[in-house]
Scaffold this motif. Structure first.
Motif, PDB file in Angstrom:
ATOM      1  N   GLY A  76      57.643 -30.931  53.562  1.00 31.17           N
ATOM      2  CA  GLY A  76      58.461 -30.090  52.703  1.00 31.17           C
ATOM      3  C   GLY A  76      57.568 -29.059  52.034  1.00 31.17           C
ATOM      4  O   GLY A  76      56.654 -29.418  51.294  1.00 31.17           O
ATOM      5  N   ALA A  77      57.789 -27.785  52.319  1.00 33.35           N
ATOM      6  CA  ALA A  77      56.941 -26.705  51.806  1.00 33.35           C
ATOM      7  C   ALA A  77      57.720 -25.874  50.791  1.00 33.35           C
ATOM      8  O   ALA A  77      58.733 -25.264  51.137  1.00 33.35           O
ATOM      9  CB  ALA A  77      56.451 -25.824  52.945  1.00 33.35           C
ATOM     10  N   ILE A  78      57.261 -25.870  49.558  1.00 32.19           N
ATOM     11  CA  ILE A  78      57.909 -25.118  48.482  1.00 32.19           C
ATOM     12  C   ILE A  78      56.917 -24.058  48.023  1.00 32.19           C
ATOM     13  O   ILE A  78      55.831 -24.382  47.537  1.00 32.19           O
ATOM     14  CB  ILE A  78      58.313 -26.040  47.325  1.00 32.19           C
ATOM     15  CG1 ILE A  78      59.209 -27.175  47.846  1.00 32.19           C
ATOM     16  CG2 ILE A  78      59.041 -25.255  46.239  1.00 32.19           C
ATOM     17  CD1 ILE A  78      59.522 -28.242  46.806  1.00 32.19           C
ATOM     18  N   THR A  79      57.278 -22.791  48.189  1.00 32.17           N
ATOM     19  CA  THR A  79      56.301 -21.708  48.037  1.00 32.17           C
ATOM     20  C   THR A  79      56.631 -20.757  46.883  1.00 32.17           C
ATOM     21  O   THR A  79      57.784 -20.661  46.460  1.00 32.17           O
ATOM     22  CB  THR A  79      56.190 -20.923  49.353  1.00 32.17           C
ATOM     23  OG1 THR A  79      57.486 -20.427  49.735  1.00 32.17           O
ATOM     24  CG2 THR A  79      55.663 -21.812  50.469  1.00 32.17           C
ATOM     25  N   PRO A  80      55.636 -20.027  46.383  1.00 33.82           N
ATOM     26  CA  PRO A  80      55.794 -19.163  45.212  1.00 33.82           C
ATOM     27  C   PRO A  80      56.142 -17.729  45.586  1.00 33.82           C
ATOM     28  O   PRO A  80      56.199 -17.372  46.767  1.00 33.82           O
ATOM     29  CB  PRO A  80      54.418 -19.235  44.560  1.00 33.82           C
ATOM     30  CG  PRO A  80      53.495 -19.280  45.744  1.00 33.82           C
ATOM     31  CD  PRO A  80      54.211 -20.099  46.799  1.00 33.82           C
ATOM     32  N   TRP A  81      56.293 -16.882  44.560  1.00 36.61           N
ATOM     33  CA  TRP A  81      56.695 -15.505  44.796  1.00 36.61           C
ATOM     34  C   TRP A  81      55.547 -14.508  44.802  1.00 36.61           C
ATOM     35  O   TRP A  81      55.710 -13.374  45.240  1.00 36.61           O
ATOM     36  CB  TRP A  81      57.717 -15.054  43.742  1.00 36.61           C
ATOM     37  CG  TRP A  81      57.402 -15.388  42.310  1.00 36.61           C
ATOM     38  CD1 TRP A  81      57.933 -16.413  41.585  1.00 36.61           C
ATOM     39  CD2 TRP A  81      56.507 -14.709  41.422  1.00 36.61           C
ATOM     40  NE1 TRP A  81      57.418 -16.419  40.304  1.00 36.61           N
ATOM     41  CE2 TRP A  81      56.544 -15.380  40.181  1.00 36.61           C
ATOM     42  CE3 TRP A  81      55.678 -13.593  41.553  1.00 36.61           C
ATOM     43  CZ2 TRP A  81      55.782 -14.988  39.081  1.00 36.61           C
ATOM     44  CZ3 TRP A  81      54.912 -13.187  40.467  1.00 36.61           C
ATOM     45  CH2 TRP A  81      54.969 -13.882  39.248  1.00 36.61           C
ATOM     46  N   ASN A  82      54.367 -14.877  44.347  1.00 34.12           N
ATOM     47  CA  ASN A  82      53.304 -13.870  44.216  1.00 34.12           C
ATOM     48  C   ASN A  82      52.666 -13.478  45.546  1.00 34.12           C
ATOM     49  O   ASN A  82      52.333 -12.327  45.776  1.00 34.12           O
ATOM     50  CB  ASN A  82      52.243 -14.335  43.225  1.00 34.12           C
ATOM     51  CG  ASN A  82      51.619 -15.664  43.597  1.00 34.12           C
ATOM     52  OD1 ASN A  82      52.224 -16.508  44.259  1.00 34.12           O
ATOM     53  ND2 ASN A  82      50.381 -15.872  43.159  1.00 34.12           N
ATOM     54  N   TYR A  83      52.491 -14.462  46.437  1.00 34.00           N
ATOM     55  CA  TYR A  83      52.029 -14.200  47.807  1.00 34.00           C
ATOM     56  C   TYR A  83      52.978 -14.953  48.739  1.00 34.00           C
ATOM     57  O   TYR A  83      52.640 -15.995  49.294  1.00 34.00           O
ATOM     58  CB  TYR A  83      50.579 -14.660  47.991  1.00 34.00           C
ATOM     59  CG  TYR A  83      49.597 -13.835  47.184  1.00 34.00           C
ATOM     60  CD1 TYR A  83      49.134 -12.614  47.662  1.00 34.00           C
ATOM     61  CD2 TYR A  83      49.159 -14.263  45.935  1.00 34.00           C
ATOM     62  CE1 TYR A  83      48.253 -11.837  46.920  1.00 34.00           C
ATOM     63  CE2 TYR A  83      48.283 -13.502  45.185  1.00 34.00           C
ATOM     64  CZ  TYR A  83      47.832 -12.298  45.672  1.00 34.00           C
ATOM     65  OH  TYR A  83      46.961 -11.526  44.929  1.00 34.00           O
ATOM     66  N   PRO A  84      54.195 -14.447  48.894  1.00 38.34           N
ATOM     67  CA  PRO A  84      55.262 -15.238  49.521  1.00 38.34           C
ATOM     68  C   PRO A  84      55.036 -15.558  50.990  1.00 38.34           C
ATOM     69  O   PRO A  84      55.483 -16.607  51.461  1.00 38.34           O
ATOM     70  CB  PRO A  84      56.500 -14.350  49.332  1.00 38.34           C
ATOM     71  CG  PRO A  84      55.968 -12.955  49.196  1.00 38.34           C
ATOM     72  CD  PRO A  84      54.672 -13.109  48.476  1.00 38.34           C
ATOM     73  N   LEU A  85      54.342 -14.695  51.715  1.00 40.33           N
ATOM     74  CA  LEU A  85      54.064 -14.975  53.122  1.00 40.33           C
ATOM     75  C   LEU A  85      52.771 -15.781  53.266  1.00 40.33           C
ATOM     76  O   LEU A  85      52.703 -16.745  54.032  1.00 40.33           O
ATOM     77  CB  LEU A  85      53.968 -13.662  53.908  1.00 40.33           C
ATOM     78  CG  LEU A  85      53.687 -13.788  55.403  1.00 40.33           C
ATOM     79  CD1 LEU A  85      54.786 -14.583  56.102  1.00 40.33           C
ATOM     80  CD2 LEU A  85      53.542 -12.405  56.036  1.00 40.33           C
ATOM     81  N   HIS A  86      51.763 -15.394  52.531  1.00 34.86           N
ATOM     82  CA  HIS A  86      50.463 -16.070  52.616  1.00 34.86           C
ATOM     83  C   HIS A  86      50.575 -17.552  52.278  1.00 34.86           C
ATOM     84  O   HIS A  86      50.030 -18.404  52.991  1.00 34.86           O
ATOM     85  CB  HIS A  86      49.485 -15.381  51.657  1.00 34.86           C
ATOM     86  CG  HIS A  86      48.147 -16.027  51.577  1.00 34.86           C
ATOM     87  ND1 HIS A  86      47.324 -16.186  52.668  1.00 34.86           N
ATOM     88  CD2 HIS A  86      47.474 -16.557  50.525  1.00 34.86           C
ATOM     89  CE1 HIS A  86      46.201 -16.780  52.297  1.00 34.86           C
ATOM     90  NE2 HIS A  86      46.275 -17.023  51.008  1.00 34.86           N
ATOM     91  N   GLN A  87      51.280 -17.879  51.204  1.00 35.47           N
ATOM     92  CA  GLN A  87      51.391 -19.274  50.811  1.00 35.47           C
ATOM     93  C   GLN A  87      52.276 -20.067  51.771  1.00 35.47           C
ATOM     94  O   GLN A  87      52.059 -21.264  51.984  1.00 35.47           O
ATOM     95  CB  GLN A  87      51.926 -19.377  49.382  1.00 35.47           C
ATOM     96  CG  GLN A  87      50.967 -18.851  48.325  1.00 35.47           C
ATOM     97  CD  GLN A  87      49.679 -19.646  48.266  1.00 35.47           C
ATOM     98  OE1 GLN A  87      49.622 -20.798  48.674  1.00 35.47           O
ATOM     99  NE2 GLN A  87      48.621 -19.029  47.775  1.00 35.47           N
ATOM    100  N   LEU A  88      53.250 -19.416  52.364  1.00 37.84           N
ATOM    101  CA  LEU A  88      54.080 -20.090  53.374  1.00 37.84           C
ATOM    102  C   LEU A  88      53.241 -20.409  54.611  1.00 37.84           C
ATOM    103  O   LEU A  88      53.280 -21.519  55.141  1.00 37.84           O
ATOM    104  CB  LEU A  88      55.269 -19.199  53.745  1.00 37.84           C
ATOM    105  CG  LEU A  88      56.211 -19.746  54.821  1.00 37.84           C
ATOM    106  CD1 LEU A  88      56.892 -21.028  54.357  1.00 37.84           C
ATOM    107  CD2 LEU A  88      57.254 -18.690  55.198  1.00 37.84           C
TER     108      LEU A  88
END
Length: 486
Positions: free
Chosen positions: A151-163
């Motif tokens: 389950g991957a829950i990602t942030p908004w500041n680097y939305p592609l990089h963190q995904l």
């Protein structure tokens, strides 16, 4: 007509979730609006997913994980390289999208918001070719096996990089993924799903290997974190939200990997090249308008050089032109939401009330930028490290300069933080810098401005999180260890 036309509606108006290898409507009929941070207008919308959608995604991911767990290293490497190439082919369109939903200047978006994720996927492919899946200890064969559903829950500041940090490691490990993007900036995740769908169709990847469910953290995020069918939860975001994820996962004793907040120190020792150290430190602190968890937001300088450092910092920050993220002249864009703008301006006012010396910027609205979520680049000097301004993560273009009188005091100040994510050390003597870097309790330290390494582990100490991303360690996070005696 706007000077900066909006991206293709196919990228901004998303009405379906990506589940089990197909685009399908959410169980909910609701949508969430995505805001153009440059002017506050509507940029697009995404489906508001539900717990029911998460259930469907987990079922699909479970079936895919059983198939992908037996895939060969060559198949995984091929998939990772294809995803990397797919992002590279769409670099300009995705970068433009992220610039408008996050605020990153377009030139930086191309390099950091899209170019870096593409490089990370390639780095995972390279790492995988030599990854050690088993070794012998006495009469035991110790093996690493795919953990299952991530389950991957990602942030908004680097939305592609963190995904990509999560998906890349999971795919390399032989796992499937159910991902939830941040509500503030979800569009980049949908663009990635487009790439994944094309690669999956071309390579015949298992349907359900990657699933995307957008929606509020209070429903979709909690449903993922607390789902009994999820084997590992990987979360990036605030420390407070990370604690909630951990509590939800605890009900099922689900493993968690958390990449959380930071308040990193940039330690400039007396023998350092002050001009280079300060300029690089300012650029680091203000990258992505300060919306970077690993930003060096505390600049530690020798007390007798503080005035010179302040002048250098002021001059460096003055070169960071504030403006529309699609304007080629812009070096500093708006923040990612109206709420973040309010929060950062409140911290600036707090710093003034605490007695810190404001040497640049402030809480007032920037001239000529009355629309959008802009905040002036702001620098405080003579800051007490025990103040809230120096202890709390602001997540905006705010730099504090903290003086020190000795190397030991500099290390003590650097470590006097609830966080431990990153940091910098500057010295003319690299061995001296290395000695100081070893004493700083953070997950990564850059010496004399060394470059980011996408194959090295990234993560934090203390309230900055648990676990590591990228490289070998990023694959380890999504495996289980088994000992077979013989």
């Amino acid at each position: 007509m706007s000077e900066y036309p909006s991206p293709d509606p196919a990228l901004t108006e998303r009405n379906a979730l990506y589940i089990d290898g197909d685009w399908r409507y959410s169980a909910s009929d609701a949508t969430d609006t995505v805001i153009n941070v440059a002017d506050g207008s509507e940029l697009g919308f995404v489906p508001r997913g539900s717990a029911e959608d998460v259930d469907a995604a987990v079922i699909a991911a479970r079936a895919a994980s059983d198939a992908w767990a037996t895939s060969s290293v060559a198949e995984r490497v091929e998939a990772l390289r294809a995803l990397s190439a797919g992002l590279a082919e769409r670099q300009d369109s995705i970068a433009r999208l992220i610039s408008l939903e996050v605020g990153t200047p377009l030139k930086i978006s191309r390099i950091v918001q899209v170019g870096l994720p593409s490089a990370v996927l390639s780095a995972f492919a390279d790492t995988l070719t030599s990854y050690e899946w088993e070794h012998e200890v006495g009469n035991s064969l110790v093996v690493r096996e795919p953990a299952g559903v991530v389950g991957a829950i990602t942030p908004w500041n680097y939305p592609l990089h963190q995904l990509v940090a999560k998906v890349g490691g999971a795919v390399a490990a032989g796992c499937s993924v159910v991902a939830k993007p941040a509500g503030v900036a979800p569009l980049a995740a949908f663009a990635f799903a487009d790439v994944f769908a094309e690669v999956a169709d071309r390579l015949g990847l298992p349907s359900g290997l990657f699933n995307l469910v957008s929606g509020p953290g209070s429903e979709v995020g909690e449903a993922i974190a607390g789902h009994p069918g999820v084997d590992v939860v990987s979360f990036t975001g605030s420390t407070e939200a990370g604690a909630k994820v951990m509590r939800s996962a605890a009900a099922n004793i689900t493993r968690v990997s958390l990449e959380l907040g930071g308040k990193s120190a940039n330690v400039i020792l007396p023998d350092a090249d002050l001009g280079r150290a300060v300029k690089t430190g300012v650029n680091n602190a203000f990258l992505n308008s300060g919306q970077t968890c690993s930003a060096w937001t505390r600049m530690l300088v020798p007390r007798d050089k503080q005035d010179e450092a302040v002048d250098l910092a002021r001059a460096a920050a003055a070169r960071l032109t504030l403006g529309h993220p699609l304007d080629p002249a812009t070096r500093l864009g708006p923040l990612a939401s109206a709420q973040q703008q309010v929060t950062v301006r409140d911290y600036i006012r707090l710093g003034e009330s605490e007695g810190a010396k404001l040497v640049l910027g402030g809480a007032a609205a920037p001239d000529g930028l009355d629309k959008g979520f802009y905040v002036q680049p702001t620098i405080f000097a003579g800051v007490d490290n025990t103040s809230r301004l120096a202890q709390e993560e602001i997540f905006g273009p705010v730099l504090v300069i903290v003086p020190f009188d000795s190397e030991d005091e500099a290390v003590s100040i650097a470590n006097d933080s609830p966080y431990g994510l990153a940091g910098g050390v500057w010295s003319a003597d690299e061995e001296r810098a290395l000695t100081v870097a070893r004493r700083i309790r953070t997950g990564q330290v850059d010496i004399n401005g060394a470059a980011f390494n996408p194959a090295a582990p990234f993560g934090g100490y203390k309230k900055s999180g648990l676990g590591r991303e990228f490289g070998t360690h990023g694959i380890d996070e999504f495996t289980e260890t088994k000992a077979i005696q013989r």
